[in-house]
Scaffold this motif. Structure first.
Motif, mmCIF file in Angstrom:
data_model
loop_
_atom_site.group_PDB
_atom_site.id
_atom_site.type_symbol
_atom_site.label_atom_id
_atom_site.label_comp_id
_atom_site.label_asym_id
_atom_site.label_seq_id
_atom_site.Cartn_x
_atom_site.Cartn_y
_atom_site.Cartn_z
ATOM 1 N N LEU A 5 22.681 49.475 16.389
ATOM 2 C CA LEU A 5 23.806 50.405 16.562
ATOM 3 C C LEU A 5 24.217 50.574 18.026
ATOM 4 N N ARG A 6 23.381 50.135 18.952
ATOM 5 C CA ARG A 6 23.652 50.354 20.378
ATOM 6 C C ARG A 6 25.027 49.843 20.800
ATOM 7 N N THR A 7 25.443 48.712 20.252
ATOM 8 C CA THR A 7 26.730 48.127 20.649
ATOM 9 C C THR A 7 27.912 48.998 20.220
ATOM 10 N N GLN A 8 27.694 49.867 19.228
ATOM 11 C CA GLN A 8 28.777 50.749 18.770
ATOM 12 C C GLN A 8 29.004 51.939 19.702
ATOM 13 N N ARG A 9 28.033 52.196 20.558
ATOM 14 C CA ARG A 9 28.139 53.294 21.525
ATOM 15 C C ARG A 9 28.520 54.613 20.860
ATOM 16 N N GLY A 60 20.575 54.513 21.299
ATOM 17 C CA GLY A 60 21.333 54.599 22.548
ATOM 18 C C GLY A 60 22.499 55.565 22.437
ATOM 19 N N MET A 61 22.278 56.652 21.720
ATOM 20 C CA MET A 61 23.339 57.602 21.408
ATOM 21 C C MET A 61 23.173 58.884 22.230
ATOM 22 N N GLU A 62 24.228 59.271 22.897
ATOM 23 C CA GLU A 62 24.216 60.535 23.630
ATOM 24 C C GLU A 62 24.521 61.673 22.665
ATOM 25 N N LEU A 63 23.770 62.751 22.787
ATOM 26 C CA LEU A 63 23.959 63.929 21.954
ATOM 27 C C LEU A 63 24.466 65.089 22.793
ATOM 28 N N ARG A 64 25.275 65.917 22.155
ATOM 29 C CA ARG A 64 25.680 67.184 22.763
ATOM 30 C C ARG A 64 25.494 68.283 21.730
ATOM 31 N N ASN A 90 32.610 57.596 17.199
ATOM 32 C CA ASN A 90 32.692 56.321 17.912
ATOM 33 C C ASN A 90 33.253 56.564 19.306
ATOM 34 N N GLU A 91 33.461 55.491 20.058
ATOM 35 C CA GLU A 91 33.930 55.631 21.447
ATOM 36 C C GLU A 91 35.292 56.311 21.540
ATOM 37 N N GLU A 92 36.135 56.118 20.524
ATOM 38 C CA GLU A 92 37.471 56.718 20.532
ATOM 39 C C GLU A 92 37.448 58.201 20.150
ATOM 40 N N GLY A 93 36.305 58.666 19.667
ATOM 41 C CA GLY A 93 36.196 60.073 19.274
ATOM 42 C C GLY A 93 36.469 60.296 17.802
ATOM 43 N N SER A 94 36.547 59.222 17.025
ATOM 44 C CA SER A 94 36.738 59.358 15.582
ATOM 45 C C SER A 94 35.391 59.565 14.904
ATOM 46 N N GLU A 95 35.394 60.403 13.892
ATOM 47 C CA GLU A 95 34.184 60.674 13.119
ATOM 48 C C GLU A 95 33.810 59.432 12.312
ATOM 49 N N VAL A 96 32.560 59.003 12.443
ATOM 50 C CA VAL A 96 32.091 57.850 11.660
ATOM 51 C C VAL A 96 31.058 58.255 10.609
ATOM 52 N N ALA A 97 30.414 59.396 10.790
ATOM 53 C CA ALA A 97 29.451 59.897 9.808
ATOM 54 C C ALA A 97 29.178 61.370 10.096
ATOM 55 N N VAL A 98 28.767 62.077 9.042
ATOM 56 C CA VAL A 98 28.358 63.480 9.163
ATOM 57 C C VAL A 98 27.058 63.619 8.377
ATOM 58 N N TRP A 99 26.123 64.381 8.923
ATOM 59 C CA TRP A 99 24.843 64.610 8.260
ATOM 60 C C TRP A 99 24.482 66.082 8.374
ATOM 61 N N SER A 102 16.867 59.804 6.133
ATOM 62 C CA SER A 102 18.157 60.346 5.717
ATOM 63 C C SER A 102 19.203 60.213 6.833
ATOM 64 N N ILE A 103 18.818 60.555 8.054
ATOM 65 C CA ILE A 103 19.753 60.445 9.187
ATOM 66 C C ILE A 103 20.112 58.978 9.419
ATOM 67 N N ILE A 104 19.121 58.103 9.399
ATOM 68 C CA ILE A 104 19.359 56.677 9.628
ATOM 69 C C ILE A 104 20.285 56.124 8.545
ATOM 70 N N ALA A 105 20.059 56.518 7.305
ATOM 71 C CA ALA A 105 20.924 56.046 6.207
ATOM 72 C C ALA A 105 22.374 56.464 6.438
ATOM 73 N N ALA A 106 22.582 57.685 6.917
ATOM 74 C CA ALA A 106 23.959 58.147 7.186
ATOM 75 C C ALA A 106 24.600 57.315 8.296
ATOM 76 N N LEU A 107 23.822 56.964 9.297
ATOM 77 C CA LEU A 107 24.352 56.177 10.418
ATOM 78 C C LEU A 107 24.661 54.730 10.031
ATOM 79 N N LEU A 108 23.907 54.193 9.082
ATOM 80 C CA LEU A 108 24.056 52.787 8.725
ATOM 81 C C LEU A 108 25.040 52.554 7.575
ATOM 82 N N LYS A 109 25.632 53.610 7.043
ATOM 83 C CA LYS A 109 26.601 53.443 5.946
ATOM 84 C C LYS A 109 27.784 52.617 6.369
#
Length: 184
Positions: free
Chosen positions: A47-51, A80-84, A114-123, A177-184
């Motif tokens: 997932l690192r390349t998706q930033r 490689g994901m920054e959290l806020r 994603n980098e553009e600020g669009s929602e890609v997943a919610v958990w 569960s979190i990983i599954a949401a990210l990999l959908k």
């Protein structure tokens, strides 16, 4: 809704932890003791390349956040994901866009961008298996108007909190569960 603006408004993990007044030691204890498997790290490495970035709607008093946030922090490191961290009670405008079952301000909620600020997943607020456990425990409670309801409910929450801090299988369930949401 400009999720990039909400991300920028959030606290870094370090700032959030520094500001915590409840559950800090317990959360950090899980963080220190939990590690991802090599297989999970490999999945997340891809997932690192998706930033991706994550917004964490949370509060330090929340028992589910006590469990889930340190697991998410380990997942984010591997991806490689920054959290806020955005405090729910001070940011109801954002929270109300992510209500559980359309009605509940349950936390934590993780919004992955994603980098553009669009929602890609919610958990959130819980892994399905953890929700089933909570429902099972709540089913044993007396009626809400019973004299001992509050006491019994607090006992259940105390037991869950203790289990959250000790049961490494629960930690892995949350990670899965979190990983599954990210990999959908």
């Amino acid at each position: 809704m400009d999720l990039n603006a909400w991300f920028q408004k959030g606290l870094t993990a370090e700032e959030y932890i520094h500001s915590m007044t409840q559950n800090k030691e317990e959360m950090l204890s899980i963080y220190e003791r939990f590690s991802l498997s090599a297989e999970d790290k490999s999945k997340l490495e891809a997932l690192r390349t998706q930033r991706l970035r994550g917004i964490v709607l949370t509060e330090d008093w929340c028992g589910d956040a006590l469990l889930n946030n340190p697991i998410l922090m380990r997942v984010a490191e591997a991806a490689g994901m920054e959290l806020r961290f955005v405090l729910r009670d001070q940011n109801l405008e954002l929270m109300d866009q992510y209500l559980t079952n359309g009605t509940s301000r349950a936390i934590p909620i993780y919004i992955f961008l994603n980098e553009e600020g669009s929602e890609v997943a919610v958990w959130g607020p819980r892994a399905a298996e953890m929700q089933a456990l909570v429902i099972e425990r709540r089913a044993a409670l007396p009626e809400k108007d019973a004299e001992d309801f509050q006491e019994k409910q607090m006992d259940i929450y105390k037991q869950l909190r203790e289990q959250y801090q000790k049961d490494t299988a629960i930690w892995q369930t949350v990670a899965n569960s979190i990983i599954a949401a990210l990999l959908k």
